[in-house]
Design an enzyme around this catalytic site. Structure first.
Site, PDB file in Angstrom:
ATOM      1  N   SER A 126     103.093  75.049 109.202  1.00 18.19           N
ATOM      2  CA  SER A 126     102.167  76.172 109.071  1.00 18.19           C
ATOM      3  C   SER A 126     102.123  76.625 107.619  1.00 18.19           C
ATOM      4  O   SER A 126     103.078  76.436 106.849  1.00 18.19           O
ATOM      5  CB  SER A 126     102.487  77.359 109.990  1.00 18.19           C
ATOM      6  OG  SER A 126     103.201  78.372 109.316  1.00 18.19           O
ATOM      7  N   TYR A 139     110.044  84.195 111.301  1.00 17.47           N
ATOM      8  CA  TYR A 139     109.160  83.026 111.344  1.00 17.47           C
ATOM      9  C   TYR A 139     108.949  82.456 109.944  1.00 17.47           C
ATOM     10  O   TYR A 139     109.103  81.246 109.723  1.00 17.47           O
ATOM     11  CB  TYR A 139     107.823  83.435 111.956  1.00 17.47           C
ATOM     12  CG  TYR A 139     106.815  82.324 112.071  1.00 17.47           C
ATOM     13  CD1 TYR A 139     106.984  81.299 112.994  1.00 17.47           C
ATOM     14  CD2 TYR A 139     105.667  82.302 111.278  1.00 17.47           C
ATOM     15  CE1 TYR A 139     106.049  80.278 113.122  1.00 17.47           C
ATOM     16  CE2 TYR A 139     104.726  81.295 111.397  1.00 17.47           C
ATOM     17  CZ  TYR A 139     104.926  80.278 112.314  1.00 17.47           C
ATOM     18  OH  TYR A 139     103.992  79.266 112.434  1.00 17.47           O
ATOM     19  N   LYS A 143     110.277  78.868 108.655  1.00 23.12           N
ATOM     20  CA  LYS A 143     109.273  77.863 108.313  1.00 23.12           C
ATOM     21  C   LYS A 143     109.372  77.433 106.847  1.00 23.12           C
ATOM     22  O   LYS A 143     109.085  76.273 106.516  1.00 23.12           O
ATOM     23  CB  LYS A 143     107.869  78.390 108.623  1.00 23.12           C
ATOM     24  CG  LYS A 143     107.540  78.410 110.108  1.00 23.12           C
ATOM     25  CD  LYS A 143     107.473  77.009 110.702  1.00 23.12           C
ATOM     26  CE  LYS A 143     106.934  77.003 112.116  1.00 23.12           C
ATOM     27  NZ  LYS A 143     106.804  75.629 112.670  1.00 23.12           N
TER      28      LYS A 143
END
Length: 251
Positions: A126, A139, A143
């Protein structure tokens, strides 16, 4: 194909199957894995990618069933909102789902790939892993680490025939977007694209081995700004945070 019961993973499974690939569909949800596998003529393999035993079993299943494993799509992950005040359990969950799942995948993929001199890992990271996003500290941090792992794997094993690529979209119209967009930015919803478009861009990128796969091309410009004008870029991110928090920033 992990996390392929829905969203990007399911779209990738359909796209690759249409191109002639034989697909093993993994998902934590056994019913979703079975549904996708039936739709693409593949094999369902439910399992938890945060469990090293399940990851090892998935990799071994591919070799046992097909005698080869050319492409591993590490798509399974978890969107965890919050800040540094968020409980340890949420931070640990994000770390295990987004980072350790891919550590385990590489651990069990590499021996056979290095022996045969080829293999390809497609990691769904992402754009949050390249940039940042308000309201989603566990998150974003996990990531970022996933992105760093992919960089390290590519830098370490490229000369041995191992191709590592990262898929870094912004908003994608999946159930995950419905959960996180109100916490992050209306821009995610405004610029969101369909998972089928993400899958098309990803499969096209398999042909040229590029590291960065960016279904939203503007991410490349922002990534460059992050590196070349870091202070200004961080100030703009702080302004976005203030707007979302209703603090009336004029940054």
């Amino acid at each position: 194909m992990t996390g392929a019961g829905s969203g990007i993973g399911r779209a990738l499974a359909h796209r690759l199957a249409a191109a002639g690939a034989r697909i093993v569909v993994n998902d934590l949800d056994a019913a979703s894995a079975a549904a996708t596998a039936q739709a693409v003529g593949g094999l369902a393999a439910a399992g938890d990618m945060t469990d090293p035993g399940d990851v090892q079993a998935l990799v071994q299943l591919c070799w046992d069933e097909f005698g080869a494993l050319d492409l591993f799509c590490a798509n399974a992950g978890e969107s965890v909102p919050g800040s540094v005040a968020t409980g340890d359990a949420s931070w640990q969950s994000a770390w295990e789902a987004n980072v350790m799942s891919q550590v385990y995948a590489a651990r069990y993929l590499l021996p056979a790939w290095l022996e045969r001199g080829r293999g390809r890992l497609l990691s769904t990271v992402s754009a949050a892993g390249m940039l940042t996003v308000p309201g989603m500290a566990p998150y974003v941090v996990s990531k970022h680490a996933t992105f760093a792992l992919a960089e390290w794997l590519r830098a370490t094993h490229a000369h041995e025939g191992i191709v590592v690529q990262v898929l870094c979209p912004m908003g994608v119209r999946t159930p995950m977007l419905d959960r996180v967009a109100p916490l992050c930015s209306p821009m995610l919803e405004q610029s969101a694209i369909e998972p089928e478009l993400v899958a098309r861009v990803a499969v096209e990128a398999l042909a040229d081995d590029r590291f960065l796969i960016l279904p939203h091309p503007e991410v490349a410009e922002w990534y460059a700004a992050r590196g070349s004008a870091t202070d200004e870029w961080l100030a703009s991110m702080n302004g976005l945070h203030q707007q979302l928090a209703g603090l009336g920033s004029t940054t």
